[in-house]
Design an enzyme around this catalytic site. Structure first.
Site, PDB file in Angstrom:
ATOM      1  N   ARG A  12       0.849  -1.211   0.000  1.00 31.77           N
ATOM      2  CA  ARG A  12       0.000   0.000   0.000  1.00 31.77           C
ATOM      3  C   ARG A  12       0.875   1.249   0.000  1.00 31.77           C
ATOM      4  O   ARG A  12       2.025   1.218   0.429  1.00 31.77           O
ATOM      5  CB  ARG A  12      -0.875   0.025   1.250  1.00 31.77           C
ATOM      6  CG  ARG A  12      -1.961  -1.024   1.242  1.00 31.77           C
ATOM      7  CD  ARG A  12      -2.694  -1.064   2.577  1.00 31.77           C
ATOM      8  NE  ARG A  12      -3.235   0.236   2.912  1.00 31.77           N
ATOM      9  CZ  ARG A  12      -3.561   0.602   4.157  1.00 31.77           C
ATOM     10  NH1 ARG A  12      -3.393  -0.224   5.158  1.00 31.77           N
ATOM     11  NH2 ARG A  12      -4.050   1.803   4.388  1.00 31.77           N
ATOM     12  N   GLN A 144       2.917  14.774  17.012  1.00 36.91           N
ATOM     13  CA  GLN A 144       3.660  13.584  16.568  1.00 36.91           C
ATOM     14  C   GLN A 144       4.960  13.370  17.355  1.00 36.91           C
ATOM     15  O   GLN A 144       5.979  12.992  16.770  1.00 36.91           O
ATOM     16  CB  GLN A 144       3.985  13.689  15.072  1.00 36.91           C
ATOM     17  CG  GLN A 144       2.770  13.441  14.169  1.00 36.91           C
ATOM     18  CD  GLN A 144       3.175  13.055  12.770  1.00 36.91           C
ATOM     19  OE1 GLN A 144       4.034  13.707  12.163  1.00 36.91           O
ATOM     20  NE2 GLN A 144       2.581  12.010  12.233  1.00 36.91           N
ATOM     21  N   TYR A 147       5.864   9.724  16.630  1.00 37.24           N
ATOM     22  CA  TYR A 147       6.252   9.461  15.227  1.00 37.24           C
ATOM     23  C   TYR A 147       7.575  10.156  14.885  1.00 37.24           C
ATOM     24  O   TYR A 147       8.473   9.576  14.282  1.00 37.24           O
ATOM     25  CB  TYR A 147       5.117   9.953  14.327  1.00 37.24           C
ATOM     26  CG  TYR A 147       5.258   9.699  12.848  1.00 37.24           C
ATOM     27  CD1 TYR A 147       4.817   8.500  12.289  1.00 37.24           C
ATOM     28  CD2 TYR A 147       5.794  10.661  12.002  1.00 37.24           C
ATOM     29  CE1 TYR A 147       4.909   8.289  10.922  1.00 37.24           C
ATOM     30  CE2 TYR A 147       5.894  10.453  10.632  1.00 37.24           C
ATOM     31  CZ  TYR A 147       5.443   9.266  10.097  1.00 37.24           C
ATOM     32  OH  TYR A 147       5.536   9.047   8.745  1.00 37.24           O
TER      33      TYR A 147
HETATM   34  N1  CAA Z   1       0.465  23.765  15.136  1.00 34.38           N
HETATM   35  C1  CAA Z   1       0.011  24.482  16.188  1.00 34.38           C
HETATM   36  N2  CAA Z   1      -1.167  24.238  16.773  1.00 34.38           N
HETATM   37  C2  CAA Z   1      -1.934  23.253  16.266  1.00 34.38           C
HETATM   38  C3  CAA Z   1      -1.506  22.477  15.182  1.00 34.38           C
HETATM   39  C4  CAA Z   1      -0.266  22.784  14.612  1.00 34.38           C
HETATM   40  N3  CAA Z   1       0.211  22.078  13.553  1.00 34.38           N
HETATM   41  N4  CAA Z   1      -2.472  21.560  14.933  1.00 34.38           N
HETATM   42  C5  CAA Z   1      -3.444  21.757  15.811  1.00 34.38           C
HETATM   43  N5  CAA Z   1      -3.128  22.789  16.625  1.00 34.38           N
HETATM   44  C6  CAA Z   1      -3.916  23.354  17.709  1.00 34.38           C
HETATM   45  C7  CAA Z   1      -5.355  23.517  17.321  1.00 34.38           C
HETATM   46  O1  CAA Z   1      -5.576  24.764  16.697  1.00 34.38           O
HETATM   47  C8  CAA Z   1      -6.050  23.419  18.652  1.00 34.38           C
HETATM   48  O2  CAA Z   1      -5.880  24.636  19.338  1.00 34.38           O
HETATM   49  P1  CAA Z   1      -6.994  25.208  20.352  1.00 34.38           P
HETATM   50  O3  CAA Z   1      -6.998  24.269  21.505  1.00 34.38           O
HETATM   51  O4  CAA Z   1      -6.511  26.580  20.694  1.00 34.38           O
HETATM   52  O5  CAA Z   1      -8.266  25.177  19.568  1.00 34.38           O
HETATM   53  C9  CAA Z   1      -5.202  22.377  19.345  1.00 34.38           C
HETATM   54  O6  CAA Z   1      -3.911  22.410  18.765  1.00 34.38           O
HETATM   55  C10 CAA Z   1      -5.715  20.961  19.028  1.00 34.38           C
HETATM   56  O7  CAA Z   1      -6.361  20.619  20.086  1.00 34.38           O
HETATM   57  P2  CAA Z   1      -7.426  19.432  19.987  1.00 34.38           P
HETATM   58  O8  CAA Z   1      -7.786  19.103  21.391  1.00 34.38           O
HETATM   59  O9  CAA Z   1      -8.512  19.781  19.035  1.00 34.38           O
HETATM   60  O10 CAA Z   1      -6.582  18.271  19.349  1.00 34.38           O
HETATM   61  P3  CAA Z   1      -7.042  16.814  19.138  1.00 34.38           P
HETATM   62  O11 CAA Z   1      -6.798  16.028  20.361  1.00 34.38           O
HETATM   63  O12 CAA Z   1      -8.413  16.765  18.551  1.00 34.38           O
HETATM   64  O13 CAA Z   1      -5.985  16.356  18.045  1.00 34.38           O
HETATM   65  C11 CAA Z   1      -4.840  16.424  15.945  1.00 34.38           C
HETATM   66  C12 CAA Z   1      -6.085  16.807  16.731  1.00 34.38           C
HETATM   67  C13 CAA Z   1      -4.455  14.967  16.209  1.00 34.38           C
HETATM   68  C14 CAA Z   1      -3.695  17.324  16.357  1.00 34.38           C
HETATM   69  C15 CAA Z   1      -5.223  16.630  14.492  1.00 34.38           C
HETATM   70  O14 CAA Z   1      -5.359  17.998  14.258  1.00 34.38           O
HETATM   71  C16 CAA Z   1      -4.206  16.075  13.529  1.00 34.38           C
HETATM   72  O15 CAA Z   1      -4.238  14.903  13.197  1.00 34.38           O
HETATM   73  N6  CAA Z   1      -3.294  16.912  13.043  1.00 34.38           N
HETATM   74  C17 CAA Z   1      -2.336  16.519  12.031  1.00 34.38           C
HETATM   75  C18 CAA Z   1      -1.025  16.105  12.607  1.00 34.38           C
HETATM   76  C19 CAA Z   1      -0.117  15.798  11.450  1.00 34.38           C
HETATM   77  O16 CAA Z   1       0.277  16.670  10.699  1.00 34.38           O
HETATM   78  N7  CAA Z   1       0.215  14.517  11.262  1.00 34.38           N
HETATM   79  C20 CAA Z   1       0.983  14.112  10.133  1.00 34.38           C
HETATM   80  C21 CAA Z   1       0.341  12.900   9.528  1.00 34.38           C
HETATM   81  S1  CAA Z   1       1.007  12.473   7.951  1.00 34.38           S
HETATM   82  C22 CAA Z   1       2.431  11.718   8.291  1.00 34.38           C
HETATM   83  O17 CAA Z   1       2.821  11.533   9.398  1.00 34.38           O
HETATM   84  C23 CAA Z   1       3.240  11.296   7.101  1.00 34.38           C
HETATM   85  C24 CAA Z   1       4.552  11.959   7.082  1.00 34.38           C
HETATM   86  O18 CAA Z   1       5.550  11.333   7.390  1.00 34.38           O
HETATM   87  C25 CAA Z   1       4.654  13.357   6.599  1.00 34.38           C
END
Ligand code: CAA
Length: 240
Positions: A12, A144, A147
């Site tokens: 995948r 992360q 990760y």
């Molecule tokens: N930078 C700064 N702040 C961030 C942020 C970021 N990148 N992402 C989220 N936040 C903030 C939000 O705005 C929110 O702020 P408030 O509390 O002021 O509203 C807070 O952080 C998030 O709080 P939540 O309680 O809502 O968070 P959650 O428990 O629901 O988690 C999450 C949400 C898991 C962070 C989700 O937003 C997510 O999955 N984000 C993506 C993370 C990411 O980029 N992962 C990469 C995956 S791809 C990969 O890994 C492949 C690779 O190798 C590139």
């Protein structure tokens, strides 16, 4: 001589593109997968590449699985350690289980895949190890901690293996993909994904094939002197 390549998580996403590219280059290829029997069967039907199911987080399963592949295709010359998972959560919400699952699969999984085949590579005086790391191992990433720790760890693994393997013509290199259009990235909430794409100077997600072509260079006989390096392929999003 036909060389044999093993791609973990090879049915995948980025792994599937790597498996196909290596097959197209004339290697004998085996791919592993962890859970999705249906997708693995469809992949084999489409490509003719045999898939093997085992959990890379488990040493004994890996050892036995690798032995089966070698009985089937011959000694493994090339390992592409690609299998990886995410369990994203802000650190204050991250559970010990989320930490452990990611460490066991992404980091210990590399040890478990390379360690059993390493003595054979040393004996035969040839080997190619490619570990698929991530941009997030270079720059860190919100939510992360687990990760990013594993992906930064990958870079330490290849730099150390490179020093140990060089005298026996074994190379170990890493690729740090940026955000690539795979299920893993598509699982990120859409608004977050859009904000990530806005940070990529290329203006788009990468394609799995763009990572596969990097692998195909690193595993070639011609890449003997490229050892312990990191290829960054992220559309200009981050420079080390
Ligand atoms: N930078 C700064 N702040 C961030 C942020 C970021 N990148 N992402 C989220 N936040 C903030 C939000 O705005 C929110 O702020 P408030 O509390 O002021 O509203 C807070 O952080 C998030 O709080 P939540 O309680 O809502 O968070 P959650 O428990 O629901 O988690 C999450 C949400 C898991 C962070 C989700 O937003 C997510 O999955 N984000 C993506 C993370 C990411 O980029 N992962 C990469 C995956 S791809 C990969 O890994 C492949 C690779 O190798 C590139």
């Amino acid at each position: 001589m036909t060389r044999t390549a093993l791609v973990t998580g090879g049915s995948r996403g980025i792994g599937a593109a790597i498996s196909k590219e290596l097959k197209a280059q004339g290697y004998a290829v085996a791919a592993t997968y962890a859970g999705n029997d249906e997708k693995a069967a469809a992949f084999t039907a489409e490509t003719g590449i045999r898939t093997h199911k085992w959990d890379v987080a488990d040493y004994e399963s890996s050892r036995v699985g690798l032995a089966h592949v070698e009985a089937d295709l011959g000694p493994i010359d090339i390992v592409v350690a690609n299998a990886g998972i995410t369990r994203d959560a802000p650190f204050h919400k991250m559970t010990p289980e989320q930490w452990r699952e990611v460490i066991d699969t992404n980091l210990t999984g590399v040890f478990n895949t390379v360690h059993p085949v390493w003595p054979g590579m040393r004996e035969r005086r040839f080997g190619r190890i490619v570990v698929i790391s991530s941009i997030n191992g270079q720059k860190g990433q919100f939510a992360q901690v687990n990760y990013a720790a594993t992906k930064a760890g990958d870079l330490g693994i290849v730099k150390s293996l490179a020093q140990e393997g060089a005298r026996n013509n074994i190379t170990a290199n890493a690729i740090c993909p940026g955000y690539i259009a795979t299920d893993m990235v598509m699982a990120v909430p859409e608004a977050v994904r859009d904000s990530i794409i806005a940070q990529i100077p290329a203006g788009r997600l990468g394609k799995p094939e763009e990572i596969a072509r990097c692998v195909s260079f690193l595993v070639s006989d011609e890449a003997q002197f490229v050892n312990g390096s990191t290829i960054t392929a992220n559309g200009g999003q981050y420079f080390v």
